[in-house]
Write an enzyme that holds these catalytic residues in place. Structure first.
Site, PDB file in Angstrom:
ATOM      1  N   CYS A 151       0.828  -1.209   0.000  1.00  0.00           N
ATOM      2  CA  CYS A 151       0.000   0.000   0.000  1.00  0.00           C
ATOM      3  C   CYS A 151       0.865   1.263   0.000  1.00  0.00           C
ATOM      4  CB  CYS A 151      -0.871   0.052   1.248  1.00  0.00           C
ATOM      5  SG  CYS A 151      -1.808  -1.427   1.542  1.00  0.00           S
ATOM      6  N   ARG A 171       4.620   0.338  -6.139  1.00  0.00           N
ATOM      7  CA  ARG A 171       4.646  -0.503  -4.943  1.00  0.00           C
ATOM      8  C   ARG A 171       3.700  -1.700  -5.065  1.00  0.00           C
ATOM      9  NH1 ARG A 171       6.689   2.316  -0.481  1.00  0.00           N
ATOM     10  NH2 ARG A 171       5.345   1.229   0.997  1.00  0.00           N
ATOM     11  N   TRP A 212      -3.165  -2.563  -1.261  1.00  0.00           N
ATOM     12  CA  TRP A 212      -2.825  -3.930  -1.649  1.00  0.00           C
ATOM     13  C   TRP A 212      -3.554  -4.814  -0.634  1.00  0.00           C
ATOM     14  CZ3 TRP A 212      -0.353  -8.288   0.345  1.00  0.00           C
ATOM     15  CH2 TRP A 212       0.118  -9.217  -0.590  1.00  0.00           C
ATOM     16  N   ASN A 219      -1.404   1.591   5.905  1.00  0.00           N
ATOM     17  CA  ASN A 219      -0.620   0.486   5.323  1.00  0.00           C
ATOM     18  C   ASN A 219      -0.317  -0.481   6.448  1.00  0.00           C
ATOM     19  OD1 ASN A 219      -0.480   2.209   3.201  1.00  0.00           O
ATOM     20  ND2 ASN A 219       1.734   2.527   3.277  1.00  0.00           N
ATOM     21  N   GLY A 220      -0.363  -1.771   6.163  1.00  0.00           N
ATOM     22  CA  GLY A 220       0.017  -2.748   7.183  1.00  0.00           C
ATOM     23  C   GLY A 220      -1.169  -3.548   7.677  1.00  0.00           C
ATOM     24  N   GLU A 222      16.721 -17.249 -10.760  1.00  0.00           N
ATOM     25  CA  GLU A 222      16.314 -15.859 -10.887  1.00  0.00           C
ATOM     26  C   GLU A 222      15.672 -15.599 -12.255  1.00  0.00           C
ATOM     27  OE1 GLU A 222      15.711 -13.439  -9.109  1.00  0.00           O
ATOM     28  OE2 GLU A 222      15.835 -11.691 -10.406  1.00  0.00           O
ATOM     29  N   LYS A 242      11.875 -14.183 -12.737  1.00  0.00           N
ATOM     30  CA  LYS A 242      11.543 -12.975 -13.527  1.00  0.00           C
ATOM     31  C   LYS A 242      10.422 -13.291 -14.509  1.00  0.00           C
ATOM     32  CE  LYS A 242      12.856 -10.528 -11.757  1.00  0.00           C
ATOM     33  NZ  LYS A 242      13.632 -10.310 -10.622  1.00  0.00           N
ATOM     34  N   GLU A 287       6.989 -13.907 -12.731  1.00  0.00           N
ATOM     35  CA  GLU A 287       6.445 -12.683 -12.125  1.00  0.00           C
ATOM     36  C   GLU A 287       5.726 -11.791 -13.114  1.00  0.00           C
ATOM     37  OE1 GLU A 287       8.971 -10.459  -8.887  1.00  0.00           O
ATOM     38  OE2 GLU A 287      10.238 -11.103 -10.531  1.00  0.00           O
ATOM     39  N   HIS A 291      16.773 -36.129 -12.589  1.00  0.00           N
ATOM     40  CA  HIS A 291      16.144 -36.671 -11.376  1.00  0.00           C
ATOM     41  C   HIS A 291      14.671 -36.273 -11.282  1.00  0.00           C
ATOM     42  CE1 HIS A 291      20.023 -38.051 -10.034  1.00  0.00           C
ATOM     43  NE2 HIS A 291      20.513 -36.848 -10.269  1.00  0.00           N
ATOM     44  N   LYS A 327       6.109  -4.051  -4.455  1.00  0.00           N
ATOM     45  CA  LYS A 327       7.539  -3.756  -4.480  1.00  0.00           C
ATOM     46  C   LYS A 327       8.171  -3.946  -3.108  1.00  0.00           C
ATOM     47  CE  LYS A 327      11.251  -2.531  -6.595  1.00  0.00           C
ATOM     48  NZ  LYS A 327      11.834  -3.582  -7.435  1.00  0.00           N
TER      49      LYS A 327
HETATM   50  C1  F6R Z   1      11.368 -10.149  -7.532  1.00  0.00           C
HETATM   51  C2  F6R Z   1      11.349  -9.311  -6.370  1.00  0.00           C
HETATM   52  C3  F6R Z   1      11.007  -9.926  -5.058  1.00  0.00           C
HETATM   53  C4  F6R Z   1      11.886  -9.308  -3.974  1.00  0.00           C
HETATM   54  C5  F6R Z   1      11.462  -9.823  -2.593  1.00  0.00           C
HETATM   55  C6  F6R Z   1      12.349  -9.275  -1.509  1.00  0.00           C
HETATM   56  O1  F6R Z   1      11.618  -9.442  -8.690  1.00  0.00           O
HETATM   57  O2  F6R Z   1      11.597  -8.144  -6.459  1.00  0.00           O
HETATM   58  O3  F6R Z   1      11.152 -11.303  -5.088  1.00  0.00           O
HETATM   59  O4  F6R Z   1      13.207  -9.639  -4.222  1.00  0.00           O
HETATM   60  O5  F6R Z   1      10.147  -9.423  -2.342  1.00  0.00           O
HETATM   61  O6  F6R Z   1      12.342  -7.894  -1.510  1.00  0.00           O
HETATM   62  P1  F6R Z   1      13.517  -7.048  -0.895  1.00  0.00           P
HETATM   63  O7  F6R Z   1      14.740  -7.310  -1.681  1.00  0.00           O
HETATM   64  O8  F6R Z   1      13.041  -5.635  -1.020  1.00  0.00           O
HETATM   65  O9  F6R Z   1      13.652  -7.492   0.529  1.00  0.00           O
END
Ligand code: F6R
Length: 616
Positions: A2, A27, A74, A100-101, A489, A493, A496, A512, A611
């Site tokens: 949020c 965010r 959110w 937020n929260g 990774e 990507k 996501e 396996h 985010k």
């Molecule tokens: C993926 C992504 C998330 C963050 C995860 C941790 O692209 O951005 O998987 O890596 O939510 O976030 P941080 O690094 O902000 O603790």
């Protein structure tokens, strides 16, 4: 997650709040709302959907007020809907809140308030909090609005950043934080409130970041009065000079923030190295580490804690630190670590990695590690973020603001910091010879140029390859050694932002299990640089080919063996195996990006994602 924006001043509050909410879109959110002070009334507009949907229903509010606040939600308690969107208004119609929260004990309070006759119109915990504030004012005739907010906050537990307005206290905004960030921008005869500084950076460079457990009453008449929520002790604010510029948070001609951030990587990696890697002098200078070098070197073990992409960076950190410093490393999801009573003592070092510096699970894991006596080192991108403040020492990645929800440049900068740490420790404890150290730091120094080259040479090729996979349902990503986490990774990507199911595996693990999935419809991305188990990878590629899988191979320039078998080839420049994930990540990011764009997905704000994940 949020986002909050608040304003009191001389400008049109609607414009400031709406533009601020646009800046916080990155965010991640599912609904938006705004409330403006209108004499002794509130004007409220809120809706499920995006900020532009809110604008569509609220244009009548333009130019109507100089005080207001807005929110992007959110969903946590209750589905995304108009009703559950913020702001929420108290039963008497006088108090408005954005939050937020999560208020964890909202249910008990809701029951108590319902018994007192309060009625709830949403499923949110936030509506409970605003009515608790009203209730406390109803039963304590002698307390004012900020005091009622403070009393209410002392009754709740959980995590929050809130902004509250009261019709009988015009021009006053009460804000508070516990677990979710909140910044106050100090303008000339105007004040801004926001979840980060991006909504107000064009108006002022002076800000106060509210500390954990603090609240502030803000008005033009009395300025910013900060108090401790628990006992009302007055706090003298520390005013920070913002380094953030407007340019950094705009798209700068790119179609998406994610693409801009992918292309920023030569610069962001350079910025991570700047002032730290002095190749000619043969030294790595890291203020955060220098004072604690002995403690780090004497660690019986290092535990890296992180989530998501940062966790993948942690896995590569494990390879780096174990190879060069020969200190045992474990990598844990922060969310698992914190709940499983891990063996951590005061001889341990914990490295917490977080782009945002606000991830709730990582925060909680840090607190637990500190309680057990560990020394906690943070690697964060966001300066002054909560994690950077609670850790004992740390290094910023200096990648610049990352707005795209999918992390790109922050990841490669995390790898760059981890490389510096591993090489510095290895040199210091004698595991790395001077010659090897010099060779490696020279290569590290060359990375920004190589990343630039890989962007120039692969962008069009990857864009073209992506067209062939618009309709794919699944993807496998394979790599070995340092490139196994890079494969994880790459898969993250893709899933996501394109919503295609993707899995990363160590290439040798394929037989396996995952090999059962391979047929002519299965695209397999395989990372196969010359250094690092190349011969073994060649065998893996053959095994895939024999089962008609569609191979997209990332190989070094001039490779013929893997390239001759692969269906699609992406070449990248050679480097030491330990740095190859940094270079290989670039085409993987581009591949995910272009596939998602071709599929018409919202690349910068993928569905359901946020985010900074400030809830557990
Ligand atoms: C993926 C992504 C998330 C963050 C995860 C941790 O692209 O951005 O998987 O890596 O939510 O976030 P941080 O690094 O902000 O603790």
């Amino acid at each position: 997650m949020c986002g909050i924006v608040g304003y009191t001043g001389f400008q049109d509050a609607y414009e400031v709040v709406i533009n601020g909410l646009r800046r916080l879109e990155y965010r991640g959110y599912d609904s938006a709302g705004i409330v403006l002070e209108q004499g002794t009334n509130f004007d409220v507009a809120k809706t499920k959907g995006k900020v532009e949907d809110l604008v569509a229903i609220s244009k009548n509010l333009i130019g109507k007020s100089h005080v207001g606040m807005g929110h992007t939600r959110w969903a946590t308690h209750g589905v995304p809907s108009d009703r559950n969107s913020h702001p929420h208004i108290s039963n008497n119609g006088k108090i408005a809140i954005v939050h937020n929260g999560i208020i964890e004990n909202y249910d008990t309070i809701k029951t108590m308030l319902t018994e007192k006759g309060f009625v709830f119109h949403s499923e949110t915990d936030t509506e409970v909090l605003v009515n608790l504030i009203q209730y406390l004012m109803d039963i304590n005739a002698d307390i004012d609005f900020p005091t009622a907010v403070r009393y209410a906050l002392n009754e709740v537990y959980g995590a929050y950043a809130i902004t509250v307005m009261h019709e009988d206290f015009p021009g006053v905004l009460v804000v508070a934080r516990l677990g979710s960030p909140l910044a106050i921008g100090l303008g000339n005869n105007e004040y801004f409130i926001a979840s980060d500084a991006s909504p107000f950076v064009e108006f002022t460079k002076e800000a106060v970041y509210l500390e954990e457990g603090h609240m502030a009453t803000i008005s033009l008449e009395h300025g910013v009065d900060i108090r401790n929520i628990k006992d009302n002790v007055k706090i003298i604010p520390e005013v920070q000079q913002l380094k953030l510029s407007l340019e950094q948070i705009e798209k700068g001609g790119y179609e998406h923030f994610m693409l801009k951030e992918i292309f920023e990587q030569p610069k962001s990696i350079h910025d991570t190295l700047r002032g730290r890697l002095l190749v000619e002098e043969g030294i790595i200078k890291m203020a955060g580490i220098w004072d604690h070098l002995e403690r780090l070197n004497q660690a019986q073990k290092i535990t890296i804690i992180a989530c998501g992409t940062s966790w993948h960076a942690g896995l590569i950190g494990e390879y780096l630190i174990e190879e060069f410093a020969r200190i045992p490393v474990e990598v844990e999801y922060a969310s698992e670590f914190r709940y499983r009573n891990p063996i951590i003592t005061d001889k341990d070092i914990v490295i917490a990695i977080s782009q945002s510096g606000e991830t709730a699970d990582t925060m909680a894991a840090i607190k637990m590690a500190k309680e057990k006596g560990a020394f906690v080192y943070g690697i964060c991108n966001v300066v002054d973020s909560s994690i950077s403040r609670v850790t004992d020492a740390g290094s910023y990645t200096h990648a610049g603001p990352e707005i795209g929800v999918a992390s790109t440049k922050a990841f490669t900068s995390q790898l760059t910091v981890l490389s510096l740490i591993a090489l510095k420790l290895g040199k210091h404890n004698g595991n790395l010879s001077n010659q090897e150290f010099m060779r490696l730091i020279t290569e590290l120094d060359a990375l920004p140029k190589k990343v630039e080259e890989v962007l120039e040479t692969t962008n069009d090729i990857v864009k073209d390859i992506a067209k062939h996979f618009i309709g794919a349902q699944n993807f496998l990503y394979l790599g070995r050694g340092y490139n196994f986490p890079a494969a994880l990774e790459g898969a993250l990507k893709l899933k996501e932002i394109s919503y295609i199911h993707a899995e990363g595996y160590p290439a040798a693990e394929m037989k396996h299990g995952p090999i059962a999935l391979i047929d002519e419809n299965m695209p397999i991305v395989i990372i196969a640089p010359k250094q690092g188990h190349y011969d073994k990878i060649v065998s893996n590629v053959q095994e895939i080919k024999a089962r008609k899988g569609k191979i997209i191979a990332l190989v070094n320039k001039g490779d013929t063996q893997v390239a001759s078998v692969a269906d699609y080839v992406i070449e990248f420049p050679e480097t030491s195996e330990c740095f190859s994930p940094i270079i290989a990540s670039i085409p993987l990011q581009l591949l995910a990006y272009y596939i998602a764009v071709y599929r018409g997905a919202n690349v910068d704000q993928p569905r359901n994602l946020a985010k900074s994940v400030t809830v557990e």
